[in-house]
Design an enzyme around this catalytic site. Structure first.
Site, PDB file in Angstrom:
ATOM      1  N   HIS A  64       0.813  -1.209   0.000  1.00 57.15           N
ATOM      2  CA  HIS A  64       0.000   0.000   0.000  1.00 57.15           C
ATOM      3  C   HIS A  64       0.851   1.265   0.000  1.00 57.15           C
ATOM      4  O   HIS A  64       1.940   1.297   0.568  1.00 57.15           O
ATOM      5  CB  HIS A  64      -0.906   0.026   1.240  1.00 57.15           C
ATOM      6  CG  HIS A  64      -1.816  -1.149   1.334  1.00 57.15           C
ATOM      7  ND1 HIS A  64      -2.260  -1.664   2.536  1.00 57.15           N
ATOM      8  CD2 HIS A  64      -2.364  -1.929   0.358  1.00 57.15           C
ATOM      9  CE1 HIS A  64      -3.054  -2.700   2.303  1.00 57.15           C
ATOM     10  NE2 HIS A  64      -3.120  -2.882   0.998  1.00 57.15           N
ATOM     11  N   TYR A 133       1.661   0.877  14.600  1.00 62.17           N
ATOM     12  CA  TYR A 133       2.444   1.827  13.823  1.00 62.17           C
ATOM     13  C   TYR A 133       1.980   3.260  14.036  1.00 62.17           C
ATOM     14  O   TYR A 133       0.801   3.534  14.224  1.00 62.17           O
ATOM     15  CB  TYR A 133       2.461   1.473  12.339  1.00 62.17           C
ATOM     16  CG  TYR A 133       1.120   1.331  11.648  1.00 62.17           C
ATOM     17  CD1 TYR A 133       0.693   2.285  10.732  1.00 62.17           C
ATOM     18  CD2 TYR A 133       0.295   0.234  11.874  1.00 62.17           C
ATOM     19  CE1 TYR A 133      -0.518   2.151  10.067  1.00 62.17           C
ATOM     20  CE2 TYR A 133      -0.915   0.093  11.223  1.00 62.17           C
ATOM     21  CZ  TYR A 133      -1.319   1.056  10.317  1.00 62.17           C
ATOM     22  OH  TYR A 133      -2.523   0.920   9.669  1.00 62.17           O
ATOM     23  N   LYS A 187      -9.293  -6.418  -2.156  1.00 62.76           N
ATOM     24  CA  LYS A 187      -8.631  -5.236  -2.714  1.00 62.76           C
ATOM     25  C   LYS A 187      -7.192  -5.553  -3.109  1.00 62.76           C
ATOM     26  O   LYS A 187      -6.712  -5.130  -4.168  1.00 62.76           O
ATOM     27  CB  LYS A 187      -8.664  -4.117  -1.668  1.00 62.76           C
ATOM     28  CG  LYS A 187      -7.866  -2.883  -2.026  1.00 62.76           C
ATOM     29  CD  LYS A 187      -7.903  -1.863  -0.899  1.00 62.76           C
ATOM     30  CE  LYS A 187      -7.203  -2.377   0.346  1.00 62.76           C
ATOM     31  NZ  LYS A 187      -7.213  -1.388   1.451  1.00 62.76           N
TER      32      LYS A 187
END
Length: 200
Positions: A64, A133, A187
């Site tokens: 991504h 994160y 996706k």
């Protein structure tokens, strides 16, 4: 400084960060983030949001990136183990299209800083993994892009993963060494390779 060890990866803009762990028979203590130590190491990013996810074994998330609002990411694993990967997408970079990966585990307590301008993804190697994160920009709906996790031009060597590279990003036919099937979101099966995504 002294609470962290910062190692620059072979690709500029990627850093492996190892905190100092103070442990004894009772357990351990460590600082997971100290802005002063980071600045002294030459890393002066400002984080605006913390995220956390849980994934099961064989899950691959990525690759991504953000199109208009790139994020720097400081990633770590608090449970389990993942193989974490960044791909250089910076136009004009001498390492454009190259990747670097590092295993992040609850035992090694390593962190990985991925600067703006990289695609990012990870493969879960343990039964489950909790992934934390920090990011340097907020999430912007509709701004996410992606690359096929198995693009042969990039050629990521995902550990423990077996299977022939098909003509798409499908997980079909892929598994870890113990037989756990690869799992992707719908996706992530539809992203294209580097050349088809960026036509300079």
């Amino acid at each position: 400084m002294g609470q962290i060890k910062v190692t620059q990866a072979p690709i500029e803009g990627l850093y492996v960060i190892e905190p100092t762990v103070h442990g004894d028979e009772r357990g351990y203590f460590m600082e997971t983030y100290n802005q002063r130590d980071m600045q002294e190491a030459g890393l002066d990013m400002v984080f605006v949001q913390d995220n956390q996810s849980m994934s099961t074994k064989g899950v691959l998330r990525g690759l991504h990136f953000q199109k208009q609002y790139p994020q720097g990411k400081l990633v770590r694993v608090i449970r389990g183990a993942v193989f974490d990967v960044a791909v250089d997408l910076r136009s004009g970079s001498a390492t454009y299209g190259q990747w670097y990966g590092v295993e992040l585990t609850e035992e090694n307590k390593k962190q990985f800083y991925v600067s703006e301008g990289f695609a990012h993804g990870f493969l879960v190697l343990s039964d489950a993994a909790e992934f934390c994160y920090k990011v340097t920009d907020f999430y912007h709906p509709g701004d996410e892009g992606g690359l096929a996790w198995n693009d042969p031009e990039i050629g990521i060597a995902w550990p423990q993963l077996t299977g022939a590279y098909p003509g798409s990003a499908s997980a079909e036919g892929y598994a870890l060494a113990d037989g756990t099937k690869l799992k992707l979101s719908e996706k992530d099966t539809k992203w294209l390779g580097l050349k088809d995504t960026f036509r300079f």
